[in-house]
Scaffold this active site. Structure first.
Site, PDB file in Angstrom:
ATOM      1  N   HIS A  19      -1.232 -14.461   8.845  1.00 41.96           N
ATOM      2  CA  HIS A  19      -1.944 -14.858   7.625  1.00 41.96           C
ATOM      3  C   HIS A  19      -2.883 -16.041   7.890  1.00 41.96           C
ATOM      4  CE1 HIS A  19       1.488 -12.612   5.422  1.00 41.96           C
ATOM      5  NE2 HIS A  19       0.480 -11.806   5.689  1.00 41.96           N
ATOM      6  N   ASP A 145      -1.214   7.439   4.002  1.00 40.11           N
ATOM      7  CA  ASP A 145      -1.208   6.849   5.341  1.00 40.11           C
ATOM      8  C   ASP A 145      -2.432   5.933   5.503  1.00 40.11           C
ATOM      9  OD1 ASP A 145      -0.291   6.959   8.292  1.00 40.11           O
ATOM     10  OD2 ASP A 145      -2.436   7.365   8.351  1.00 40.11           O
ATOM     11  N   GLY A 146      -2.179   4.689   5.895  1.00 38.48           N
ATOM     12  CA  GLY A 146      -3.254   3.695   5.931  1.00 38.48           C
ATOM     13  C   GLY A 146      -4.270   3.941   7.034  1.00 38.48           C
ATOM     14  N   ASP A 166      -1.612  -3.625  10.025  1.00 37.57           N
ATOM     15  CA  ASP A 166      -0.345  -4.347  10.220  1.00 37.57           C
ATOM     16  C   ASP A 166       0.849  -3.402  10.026  1.00 37.57           C
ATOM     17  OD1 ASP A 166       1.610  -6.341  10.379  1.00 37.57           O
ATOM     18  OD2 ASP A 166       1.359  -6.924   8.272  1.00 37.57           O
TER      19      ASP A 166
HETATM   20  N1  SAM Z   1       0.751  -6.422   5.740  1.00 41.13           N
HETATM   21  C1  SAM Z   1       1.904  -6.946   5.033  1.00 41.13           C
HETATM   22  C2  SAM Z   1       1.796  -8.454   4.985  1.00 41.13           C
HETATM   23  O1  SAM Z   1       1.193  -9.069   5.899  1.00 41.13           O
HETATM   24  O2  SAM Z   1       2.274  -9.068   4.029  1.00 41.13           O
HETATM   25  C3  SAM Z   1       3.199  -6.512   5.681  1.00 41.13           C
HETATM   26  C4  SAM Z   1       3.259  -5.052   5.948  1.00 41.13           C
HETATM   27  S1  SAM Z   1       4.718  -4.472   6.700  1.00 41.13           S
HETATM   28  C5  SAM Z   1       4.661  -5.130   8.316  1.00 41.13           C
HETATM   29  C6  SAM Z   1       4.292  -2.791   6.978  1.00 41.13           C
HETATM   30  C7  SAM Z   1       4.207  -1.951   5.705  1.00 41.13           C
HETATM   31  O3  SAM Z   1       3.616  -0.688   6.037  1.00 41.13           O
HETATM   32  C8  SAM Z   1       5.560  -1.609   5.083  1.00 41.13           C
HETATM   33  O4  SAM Z   1       5.559  -1.996   3.733  1.00 41.13           O
HETATM   34  C9  SAM Z   1       5.675  -0.084   5.235  1.00 41.13           C
HETATM   35  O5  SAM Z   1       6.336   0.529   4.125  1.00 41.13           O
HETATM   36  C10 SAM Z   1       4.226   0.333   5.278  1.00 41.13           C
HETATM   37  N2  SAM Z   1       3.930   1.589   5.991  1.00 41.13           N
HETATM   38  C11 SAM Z   1       4.613   2.166   7.002  1.00 41.13           C
HETATM   39  N3  SAM Z   1       3.954   3.236   7.473  1.00 41.13           N
HETATM   40  C12 SAM Z   1       2.816   3.329   6.740  1.00 41.13           C
HETATM   41  C13 SAM Z   1       1.683   4.186   6.782  1.00 41.13           C
HETATM   42  N4  SAM Z   1       1.607   5.199   7.666  1.00 41.13           N
HETATM   43  N5  SAM Z   1       0.674   3.969   5.930  1.00 41.13           N
HETATM   44  C14 SAM Z   1       0.725   2.942   5.032  1.00 41.13           C
HETATM   45  N6  SAM Z   1       1.768   2.088   4.935  1.00 41.13           N
HETATM   46  C15 SAM Z   1       2.790   2.276   5.787  1.00 41.13           C
END
Ligand code: SAM
Length: 279
Positions: A19, A145-146, A166
């Site tokens: 962050h 999916d991101g 992330d």
């Molecule tokens: N970016 C956030 C932060 O810095 O506060 C933390 C994110 S955490 C490490 C990863 C997140 O990705 C989780 O909430 C998980 O449910 C989600 N996730 C897992 N696979 C994913 C995908 N293919 N596409 C989108 N989100 C996904």
């Protein structure tokens, strides 16, 4: 099946590094007036309660954001101030932190009229709390999916792009998928700023991501790592960020910030910064 929940880890030393880099990139990019599209491919649930059972079970924030917070008046780099200010306002000036912003909340805090923020989250419960928060915060949420979602949205309508990638890396393939996605995204938007977080593991799994990014044709990739001075025998021993196309001067400013975390009396880690791929 998704089992990772960021509530167990929010505010840990890796979040502090991630962050800090995200905030610095945002603030530096906003020194120009042109509008930005921001994408958060793995968003989580936006706001975390550091007093919750999940957070207290691991107590990871104690050695991360709580420690940084206790040092806030001694921090020399002015680039910590935007972070400190958001934490202060989110916690309404309280002496101790109980709330911690996740990446979409950091993005939303700095968003300006004309900027857009899109957050992807696949976990149903996380997606639901993200959506509820996003409705009050001008953030578009996509429950898909991101990595695929990012590619569908590029190039953006706005002249500039900031992307945070992330993942939770629950699946080993994700390291390779991230490198492939970056290569494709970069072809669609070469001037975009891409921040990629990765864990530094005793297994060395992160090497496939680093080698993939190094060899995929993308130029101007900065590599920032923080390593725990007293690491566990197995598992995560450090935290890394790759930053593609960082704003000019970002490397020195991030280096100055992370140097302040070094040493036992600070956050108990050592920081390094180098160019993985030069210009
Ligand atoms: N970016 C956030 C932060 O810095 O506060 C933390 C994110 S955490 C490490 C990863 C997140 O990705 C989780 O909430 C998980 O449910 C989600 N996730 C897992 N696979 C994913 C995908 N293919 N596409 C989108 N989100 C996904």
């Amino acid at each position: 099946m998704l089992s990772y929940l960021h509530a167990f880890h929010a505010g840990n030393f890796a979040d502090v590094q991630k962050h800090a880099a995200l905030t610095l990139a945002l603030v530096m990019m906003q020194s120009k007036k042109t509008a930005m599209a921001c994408f958060d491919t793995h968003a989580g649930s936006a706001i975390y309660d550091l007093t919750s059972e999940r957070a207290r079970k691991t107590a990871e924030a104690d050695a991360g954001i709580h420690r940084l917070w206790s040092l806030r008046e001694t921090l020399k780099s002015p680039d910590w101030q935007p972070m400190v200010a958001l934490l202060d306002s989110l916690n309404e000036g309280a002496e101790a932190l109980s709330l911690y912003p996740g990446s979409p909340a950091w993005l939303a805090n700095f968003g300006r009229p004309g900027d857009s923020i899109t957050a992807f989250e696949l976990h149903p419960a996380e997606g639901k709390s993200l959506q509820a928060w996003a409705e009050q915060n001008s953030v578009r949420v996509q429950n898909e999916d991101g990595l695929k979602g990012l590619l569908k949205n590029l190039p953006p309508a706005q002249p500039r792009l900031l992307t945070l990638i992330d993942p939770s890396y629950e699946v080993k393939d994700e390291y390779g998928q991230v490198a492939n996605t970056l290569a494709q995204a970069w072809k669609k938007c070469r001037h975009g700023v891409y921040l990629i977080w990765y864990p530094i593991l005793t297994s060395g799994l992160q090497q496939s991501l680093i080698a993939g990014v190094e060899s995929c044709g993308v130029r101007k990739v900065l590599r920032s790592e923080v390593m725990l001075d007293q690491p566990p025998e197995r598992g995560m021993v450090g935290s890394g960020m790759l930053v593609v196309n960082p704003p000019w001067g970002f490397d020195q400013r991030l280096s100055d910030m992370l140097a302040e975390l070094e040493g036992e009396a600070r956050l108990g880690m050592s920081a390094s910064l180098s160019w993985l791929v030069p210009e």
